[in-house]
Write a protein that holds these residues in place. Structure first.
Motif, PDB file in Angstrom:
ATOM      1  N   VAL A 114       0.848  -1.204   0.000  1.00 27.31           N
ATOM      2  CA  VAL A 114       0.000   0.000   0.000  1.00 27.31           C
ATOM      3  C   VAL A 114       0.878   1.247   0.000  1.00 27.31           C
ATOM      4  N   ILE A 115       1.944   1.218   0.784  1.00 25.71           N
ATOM      5  CA  ILE A 115       2.865   2.359   0.809  1.00 25.71           C
ATOM      6  C   ILE A 115       3.525   2.521  -0.561  1.00 25.71           C
ATOM      7  N   ALA A 116       3.922   1.411  -1.172  1.00 22.63           N
ATOM      8  CA  ALA A 116       4.566   1.462  -2.489  1.00 22.63           C
ATOM      9  C   ALA A 116       3.609   2.024  -3.537  1.00 22.63           C
ATOM     10  N   ASP A 117       2.350   1.593  -3.514  1.00 24.99           N
ATOM     11  CA  ASP A 117       1.372   2.118  -4.473  1.00 24.99           C
ATOM     12  C   ASP A 117       1.143   3.610  -4.276  1.00 24.99           C
ATOM     13  N   SER A 118       1.080   4.034  -3.030  1.00 26.78           N
ATOM     14  CA  SER A 118       0.877   5.450  -2.740  1.00 26.78           C
ATOM     15  C   SER A 118       2.057   6.288  -3.236  1.00 26.78           C
ATOM     16  N   ILE A 119       3.271   5.793  -3.000  1.00 26.15           N
ATOM     17  CA  ILE A 119       4.461   6.507  -3.472  1.00 26.15           C
ATOM     18  C   ILE A 119       4.470   6.565  -4.996  1.00 26.15           C
ATOM     19  N   ALA A 120       4.178   5.444  -5.647  1.00 26.52           N
ATOM     20  CA  ALA A 120       4.195   5.396  -7.112  1.00 26.52           C
ATOM     21  C   ALA A 120       3.174   6.357  -7.706  1.00 26.52           C
ATOM     22  N   GLU A 121       2.005   6.412  -7.115  1.00 30.54           N
ATOM     23  CA  GLU A 121       0.964   7.305  -7.625  1.00 30.54           C
ATOM     24  C   GLU A 121       1.381   8.768  -7.488  1.00 30.54           C
ATOM     25  N   THR A 122       1.950   9.126  -6.339  1.00 32.99           N
ATOM     26  CA  THR A 122       2.378  10.509  -6.119  1.00 32.99           C
ATOM     27  C   THR A 122       3.524  10.890  -7.051  1.00 32.99           C
ATOM     28  N   VAL A 123       4.492   9.990  -7.208  1.00 34.81           N
ATOM     29  CA  VAL A 123       5.633  10.269  -8.084  1.00 34.81           C
ATOM     30  C   VAL A 123       5.162  10.420  -9.533  1.00 34.81           C
ATOM     31  N   ALA A 124       4.261   9.551  -9.973  1.00 36.95           N
ATOM     32  CA  ALA A 124       3.762   9.632 -11.348  1.00 36.95           C
ATOM     33  C   ALA A 124       3.035  10.954 -11.583  1.00 36.95           C
ATOM     34  N   ARG A 125       2.252  11.366 -10.611  1.00 36.30           N
ATOM     35  CA  ARG A 125       1.494  12.615 -10.763  1.00 36.30           C
ATOM     36  C   ARG A 125       2.427  13.824 -10.795  1.00 36.30           C
ATOM     37  N   ARG A 126       3.450  13.859  -9.916  1.00 33.27           N
ATOM     38  CA  ARG A 126       4.336  15.020  -9.840  1.00 33.27           C
ATOM     39  C   ARG A 126       5.302  15.109 -11.006  1.00 33.27           C
ATOM     40  N   THR A 127       5.744  13.980 -11.521  1.00 34.40           N
ATOM     41  CA  THR A 127       6.755  14.005 -12.582  1.00 34.40           C
ATOM     42  C   THR A 127       6.141  13.967 -13.978  1.00 34.40           C
ATOM     43  N   GLY A 128       4.865  13.650 -14.079  1.00 33.98           N
ATOM     44  CA  GLY A 128       4.214  13.598 -15.383  1.00 33.98           C
ATOM     45  C   GLY A 128       4.481  12.311 -16.135  1.00 33.98           C
ATOM     46  N   VAL A 129       4.914  11.295 -15.453  1.00 32.09           N
ATOM     47  CA  VAL A 129       5.174   9.990 -16.068  1.00 32.09           C
ATOM     48  C   VAL A 129       3.941   9.120 -15.860  1.00 32.09           C
ATOM     49  N   GLU A 130       3.680   8.243 -16.835  1.00 28.42           N
ATOM     50  CA  GLU A 130       2.543   7.326 -16.670  1.00 28.42           C
ATOM     51  C   GLU A 130       2.771   6.445 -15.451  1.00 28.42           C
ATOM     52  N   ARG A 131       1.678   6.089 -14.792  1.00 30.27           N
ATOM     53  CA  ARG A 131       1.764   5.286 -13.563  1.00 30.27           C
ATOM     54  C   ARG A 131       2.420   3.930 -13.812  1.00 30.27           C
ATOM     55  N   GLY A 132       2.236   3.360 -14.969  1.00 34.22           N
ATOM     56  CA  GLY A 132       2.811   2.055 -15.272  1.00 34.22           C
ATOM     57  C   GLY A 132       4.320   2.070 -15.432  1.00 34.22           C
ATOM     58  N   ARG A 133       4.903   3.252 -15.532  1.00 30.64           N
ATOM     59  CA  ARG A 133       6.350   3.362 -15.711  1.00 30.64           C
ATOM     60  C   ARG A 133       7.073   3.744 -14.429  1.00 30.64           C
TER      61      ARG A 133
END
Length: 188
Positions: A114-133
């Motif tokens: 859950v922590i990993a998913d939350s971090i990935a979602e935030t990083v994807a949103r802030r950097t403009g990268v697709e969530r799958g990457r």
């Protein structure tokens, strides 16, 4: 310390540590099978003289093996290593991939996924990268973020690191962030 805090600590300890039931059952089963086998061989030895006569050459070979210094040391080292492995397995608590903390009124138990998913979602949103990457691995002390950008589009490592730190501080778990941006991107 109140009774509720004691219960909270006990619940957290129980939920964060993996049980040692499977190794204990395996060791007990192997021990029982070995003892039952020895008991059967002992009774067979006592009752059947033909079995005794047939087993004499085999026992002489085993006794001769025990008199050789290298074989005795090898067997001893293997048995000591097995005993140490079983002792460590029994003493060291297993760790489940979870984190927990207690406050005065509640207990928070969060799975590392859950922590990993939350971090990935935030990083994807802030950097403009697709969530799958964006791939995140949460270890015992560190959160590793791997970003594969789109080819030709730069990704800010500092923006990703601040997103990880913000997410971790928001959840309240202290992990060291490690951000890895792939040098080659993928074609969109």
């Amino acid at each position: 310390m109140t009774n509720e805090q004691t219960i909270y600590r006990r619940v957290l300890r129980r939920e964060l540590q993996a049980p040692r039931t499977v190794p204990a059952v395996v060791v007990a089963t192997v021990g029982v099978v070995a003892l039952v086998g020895l008991m059967i061989v002992g009774i067979w030895w006592w009752v059947d003289p033909r079995f005794r006569e047939g087993a004499q050459p085999w026992l002489a070979g085993v006794a001769g093996l025990g008199q050789e210094w290298a074989a005795s040391m090898g067997i001893g080292v293997v048995l000591v290593l097995l005993a140490l492995f079983l002792l460590v397995l029994a003493v060291v608590p297993g760790r489940r991939p979870r984190r927990g903390r207690a406050t005065d009124r509640a207990v928070l138990l969060v799975d590392d996924g859950v922590i990993a998913d939350s971090i990935a979602e935030t990083v994807a949103r802030r950097t403009g990268v697709e969530r799958g990457r964006v791939s995140v691995t949460v270890g015992r002390r560190e959160a590793t973020v791997r970003i594969t950008p789109t080819s030709g589009v730069p990704v800010s490592r500092s923006a990703a690191a601040s997103a990880v730190e913000d997410t971790l501080s928001g959840v309240g778990f202290a992990l060291t962030p490690r951000v890895i941006v792939a040098p080659e991107g993928v074609i969109a």
